[in-house]
Motif scaffolding. Structure first.
Motif, PDB file in Angstrom:
ATOM      1  N   UNK A  53       0.786  -1.202  -0.162  1.00  0.00           N
ATOM      2  CA  UNK A  53      -0.210   0.069   0.081  1.00  0.00           C
ATOM      3  C   UNK A  53       0.856   1.205  -0.030  1.00  0.00           C
ATOM      4  N   UNK A  54       1.018   1.992  -1.187  1.00  0.00           N
ATOM      5  CA  UNK A  54       2.042   3.210  -1.346  1.00  0.00           C
ATOM      6  C   UNK A  54       1.001   4.410  -1.015  1.00  0.00           C
ATOM      7  N   UNK A  55       1.637   5.154  -0.477  1.00  0.00           N
ATOM      8  CA  UNK A  55       1.500   6.685  -0.134  1.00  0.00           C
ATOM      9  C   UNK A  55       2.446   7.589  -0.966  1.00  0.00           C
ATOM     10  N   UNK A  56       1.921   8.070  -1.785  1.00  0.00           N
ATOM     11  CA  UNK A  56       2.740   9.072  -2.767  1.00  0.00           C
ATOM     12  C   UNK A  56       2.736  10.465  -2.245  1.00  0.00           C
ATOM     13  N   UNK A 177     -26.122  -3.427  -2.295  1.00  0.00           N
ATOM     14  CA  UNK A 177     -25.910  -1.856  -2.752  1.00  0.00           C
ATOM     15  C   UNK A 177     -24.972  -0.933  -2.258  1.00  0.00           C
ATOM     16  N   UNK A 178     -25.171  -0.927  -0.967  1.00  0.00           N
ATOM     17  CA  UNK A 178     -24.158   0.090  -0.084  1.00  0.00           C
ATOM     18  C   UNK A 178     -22.810  -0.518  -0.128  1.00  0.00           C
ATOM     19  N   UNK A 179     -22.429  -1.736   0.043  1.00  0.00           N
ATOM     20  CA  UNK A 179     -21.057  -2.185  -0.251  1.00  0.00           C
ATOM     21  C   UNK A 179     -20.355  -1.901  -1.336  1.00  0.00           C
ATOM     22  N   UNK A 180     -21.356  -2.043  -2.582  1.00  0.00           N
ATOM     23  CA  UNK A 180     -20.600  -1.947  -3.884  1.00  0.00           C
ATOM     24  C   UNK A 180     -20.470  -0.114  -3.887  1.00  0.00           C
ATOM     25  N   UNK A 181     -21.453   0.591  -3.668  1.00  0.00           N
ATOM     26  CA  UNK A 181     -21.261   1.888  -3.511  1.00  0.00           C
ATOM     27  C   UNK A 181     -20.201   2.704  -2.985  1.00  0.00           C
ATOM     28  N   UNK A 182     -19.967   2.126  -1.810  1.00  0.00           N
ATOM     29  CA  UNK A 182     -18.606   2.755  -0.757  1.00  0.00           C
ATOM     30  C   UNK A 182     -17.502   2.241  -1.262  1.00  0.00           C
ATOM     31  N   UNK A 183     -17.318   0.885  -2.009  1.00  0.00           N
ATOM     32  CA  UNK A 183     -16.070   0.351  -2.783  1.00  0.00           C
ATOM     33  C   UNK A 183     -16.094   1.444  -3.986  1.00  0.00           C
ATOM     34  N   UNK A 188     -12.429   7.074  -5.640  1.00  0.00           N
ATOM     35  CA  UNK A 188     -12.297   8.470  -6.204  1.00  0.00           C
ATOM     36  C   UNK A 188     -11.526   9.344  -5.139  1.00  0.00           C
ATOM     37  N   UNK A 189     -11.166   8.855  -4.091  1.00  0.00           N
ATOM     38  CA  UNK A 189     -10.448   9.746  -2.966  1.00  0.00           C
ATOM     39  C   UNK A 189      -8.836   9.508  -3.323  1.00  0.00           C
ATOM     40  N   UNK A 190      -8.058  10.591  -3.106  1.00  0.00           N
ATOM     41  CA  UNK A 190      -6.486  10.187  -3.171  1.00  0.00           C
ATOM     42  C   UNK A 190      -5.929   9.240  -2.233  1.00  0.00           C
ATOM     43  N   UNK A 191      -5.041   8.537  -2.604  1.00  0.00           N
ATOM     44  CA  UNK A 191      -4.174   7.243  -1.997  1.00  0.00           C
ATOM     45  C   UNK A 191      -5.170   6.032  -1.778  1.00  0.00           C
ATOM     46  N   UNK A 192      -6.356   6.192  -2.241  1.00  0.00           N
ATOM     47  CA  UNK A 192      -7.382   4.987  -2.206  1.00  0.00           C
ATOM     48  C   UNK A 192      -7.192   4.126  -3.422  1.00  0.00           C
TER      49      UNK A 192
END
Length: 350
Positions: A53-56, A177-183, A188-192
């Protein structure tokens, strides 16, 4: 709107600065740039799964890697010994299941799934209406959560499965629905990373729908009616043709769920990385005037696609479950129709 403009400005400034830095140091470090200009490898590195898991660090070449634990279960002695990478990569490669090694290592996408599960549980605890004396939840988050729950229950479960059997499968459909939505949103967030961009993850989700669908069909029609449905209702001499076709048809539904979610989530991220990579491929900061706005537009489209793909997966799951439940109702109606016809015939003869 103001936050979106600030994000756009930061993205534009960052890409221009990085492009200028690459141009300034390109002559002095040709070998390093040759490796850095491998845009395809850079894109695959960010969208593929990894045991690190890399943090740039923004606007720099610094990386902070976090090595995730490896869990290897050998079936015989020496089965999980590391091997050298013969495909031009770096590091070691571990044998797979075919070589007698079961790899249960924690990966980047595994961490994303755990994080999505924690967010789902936390949202349920925070926004669920646990006070039964208050019929209307308070707060924007609670109202949005209730609106999505009612939408899945009324528009997806009940309309596709039925009023009688629909509520029985609402918990599974809500979880999917919610599990796929959260994934989808986490990517779309940085470092994710987007776990649904991994075909193994989408295949696992589709298999869950597959097992629920088959269980619903057996529960509605019984094991005899379920097996009878595989014959397609044709004459026995056509069974050798119809049974394999019906059997293969059981697996086309989860296959469609797997590829649809995987392809849509992976394609958007690849397009964003490629548009930004054009700046470095063409070695001209002016390209950012075109590529960055396009990348930002695709980013906003990805935000919309995150909701759409969660809806499509849940809707198709409800539709497949409803088709299996309908087998039992079809047999019941056919049986009742036959009894009514026999009763009327006996009454006419009497």
């Amino acid at each position: 709107m103001r936050k979106a403009m600030v994000l756009f400005a930061c993205l534009f400034a960052g890409t221009v600065w990085a492009s200028e830095q690459a141009g300034e140091h390109g002559v002095a470090n040709e070998s390093k740039d040759a490796e850095g200009d491998d845009v395809a490898g850079y894109i695959l590195h960010h969208v593929a799964d990894s045991n690190e898991y890399e943090f740039e660090v923004p606007l720099s070449h610094n990386h902070i890697p976090i090595h995730l634990p490896r869990i290897l279960i050998p079936f015989h002695e020496g089965a999980c010994a590391p091997m050298a990478d013969t495909h031009g990569g770096h590091g070691e490669v571990y044998p797979g299941l075919g070589q007698g090694c079961l790899d249960l290592s924690i990966t980047k996408h595994t961490v994303m799934m755990w994080l999505a599960a924690l967010l789902l549980i936390g949202s349920l605890l925070i926004w669920s209406n646990r006070d039964k004396t208050k019929l209307v939840p308070r707060g924007a988050g609670a109202n949005l959560f209730e609106m999505l729950v009612l939408f899945v229950r009324d528009e997806l479960a009940i309309k596709n499965i039925g009023k009688e059997e629909g509520p029985r499968y609402v918990p599974y459909l809500l979880t999917a629905f919610f599990f796929i939505l959260f994934m989808n949103l986490l990517g779309l967030f940085p470092w994710m990373a987007t776990a649904t961009g991994n075909i193994a993850v989408t295949c696992g989700l589709a298999l869950c729908t597959f097992f629920v669908t088959q269980a619903a069909g057996i529960r509605a029609a019984g094991i005899g009616g379920y097996l009878k449905h595989l014959t397609g209702g044709v004459a026995p001499w056509l069974w050798p043709i119809m049974i394999p076709v019906e059997f293969l048809g059981l697996f086309t539904k989860p296959f469609a769920l797997t590829i649809r979610l995987f392809a849509n989530m992976l394609a958007g991220h690849i397009v964003i990385f490629f548009l930004l990579g054009l700046i470095f491929m063409l070695r001209n900061p002016a390209v950012a005037l075109v590529s960055v706005p396009f990348a930002f537009g695709i980013y906003l489209l990805e935000l919309f696609v995150a909701f759409v793909q969660a809806y499509v997966f849940t809707m198709l799951s409800a539709l497949f479950i409803g088709m299996s439940v309908a087998m039992g109702h079809h047999d019941d109606h056919h049986h009742e129709g036959g009894e009514s016809h026999d009763h009327g015939k006996a009454h006419h003869l009497g």
